[in-house]
Design an enzyme around this catalytic site. Structure first.
Site, PDB file in Angstrom:
ATOM      1  N   GLY A 124      30.611  52.398  47.024  1.00  0.00           N
ATOM      2  CA  GLY A 124      29.919  52.523  48.304  1.00  0.00           C
ATOM      3  C   GLY A 124      28.599  51.777  48.297  1.00  0.00           C
ATOM      4  CB  SER A 158      19.697  64.428  47.665  1.00  0.00           C
ATOM      5  OG  SER A 158      21.011  64.231  47.185  1.00  0.00           O
TER       6      SER A 158
END
Length: 325
Positions: free
Chosen positions: A212, A308
């Site tokens: 990605g 995160s």
């Protein structure tokens, strides 16, 4: 898009921090001597896995939602997300007395779908490999009169996400490097805005799964590049192209993007579980994977890492991290 006025500024992030006081958690910063020894640097982990709903996304969602008018809140909020922003908008809407409609991929992790529904949101499923989630959400919003809060390409969302880096730097002081995972680019855009505003010499390093690498390709090309929908365990980073606003920030402020494999992400998840006793989801582990696998050049001194999120259920965590170390 190149803009003469940045879509987010240090003052915007500071304003968001004031708005989030008493609403978002001020998450802990953890250290590990074993980690420091492994990577040859002092590493400070800003653990957004301890944030409300389990990820940094609550910061941006609440900052944006809290700025809607009473009339907009009465009609409701729409968004699209694979999971964490979905939960964040659902929770922010509930906190503000509003409602949420979320366009989510059919293959989103079960735990994220259930948590989103648990906050009271209506879920509209779609096929991430054939459907256009933004178009679906915009159509729903137009039909029902909803306000749309996108997952990253929004000034108030970026400003809210940047408060994680602001807290980290307030607590630990100057860093040589700041690292964050990159999906649509909102977290690193807000973080880079804060970090370079306070310490102009700091290096900003983003991390993507190798399948990605849309932001890495885009930075190298000098324009937004679109790739096929990535297949990776880091579902929060399975995007085809960077955001327009986020890329306008990141092309100026991000030094480089490191890429990591799914196996390296698994190893990082296992490492922090065994050595720091915390659970981190795949997307949240990508910067740690880059550190542990030596993907960042000339790494020394003091390094900040935004972990995160930690939204992974026990079954999925065991599936990803089981097997030999």
């Amino acid at each position: 898009m190149t803009t003469t006025t940045p879509p987010v500024t240090l003052d915007d992030v500071r304003d968001a921090a004031e708005r989030l006081k008493g609403v978002a958690h001020r998450t802990p910063v953890l250290r590990s001597r074993t980690l420091d020894a492994r990577v040859g640097a002092e590493v400070f982990l800003k653990c957004e896995n301890f944030q409300r709903m389990g990820a940094f996304k609550f910061r941006g969602a609440y900052n944006a939602a809290s700025r809607l008018t009473p009339e907009q809140l009465s009609r409701g909020i729409a968004t699209y997300s694979s999971g964490n922003h979905a939960q964040a908008v659902a929770l922010a809407a509930r906190e503000l007395g509003s409602t949420a409609v979320i366009v989510m991929p059919e293959d989103a992790p079960r735990s994220k779908r259930e948590a989103t529904a648990g906050y009271g949101a209506e879920i509209v499923p779609y096929d991430r490999y054939t459907g256009d989630r933004a178009a679906l959400a915009e159509a729903l919003a137009a039909e029902r009169g909803l306000a749309v809060i996108p997952p990253y390409d929004h000034p108030h969302v970026m400003a809210g996400q940047g408060t994680a880096a602001l807290e980290l730097l307030e607590e630990v002081g100057e860093l040589g490097v700041l690292m964050a995972p990159v999906g649509g680019g909102g977290l690193i855009a807000g973080s880079a805005t804060v970090a370079t505003g306070l310490y102009p010499g700091i290096r900003i390093i983003g991390v993507e799964p190798e399948t990605g690498d849309d932001t890495k390709r885009s930075l190298e090309a000098g324009r937004r590049v679109t790739i096929p929908v990535p297949r990776t365990i880091a579902d929060g980073q399975a995007l085809e192209t960077p955001g327009e606003l986020t890329f306008s920030v990141n092309r100026r402020l991000v030094e480089a993007i490191a890429l990591v494999t799914d196996d390296e992400i698994r190893d990082a998840m296992r490492f922090v579980f065994e050595h720091l006793k915390i659970v981190v989801e795949p997307s949240g582990a990508t910067p740690l994977a880059a550190l542990l696998s030596g993907r960042v050049a000339e790494l020394a001194g003091r390094v900040g890492v935004i972990v995160s999120g930690g939204n992974v259920d026990a079954e999925r965590f065991a599936e990803l991290c089981g097997g030999p170390a």
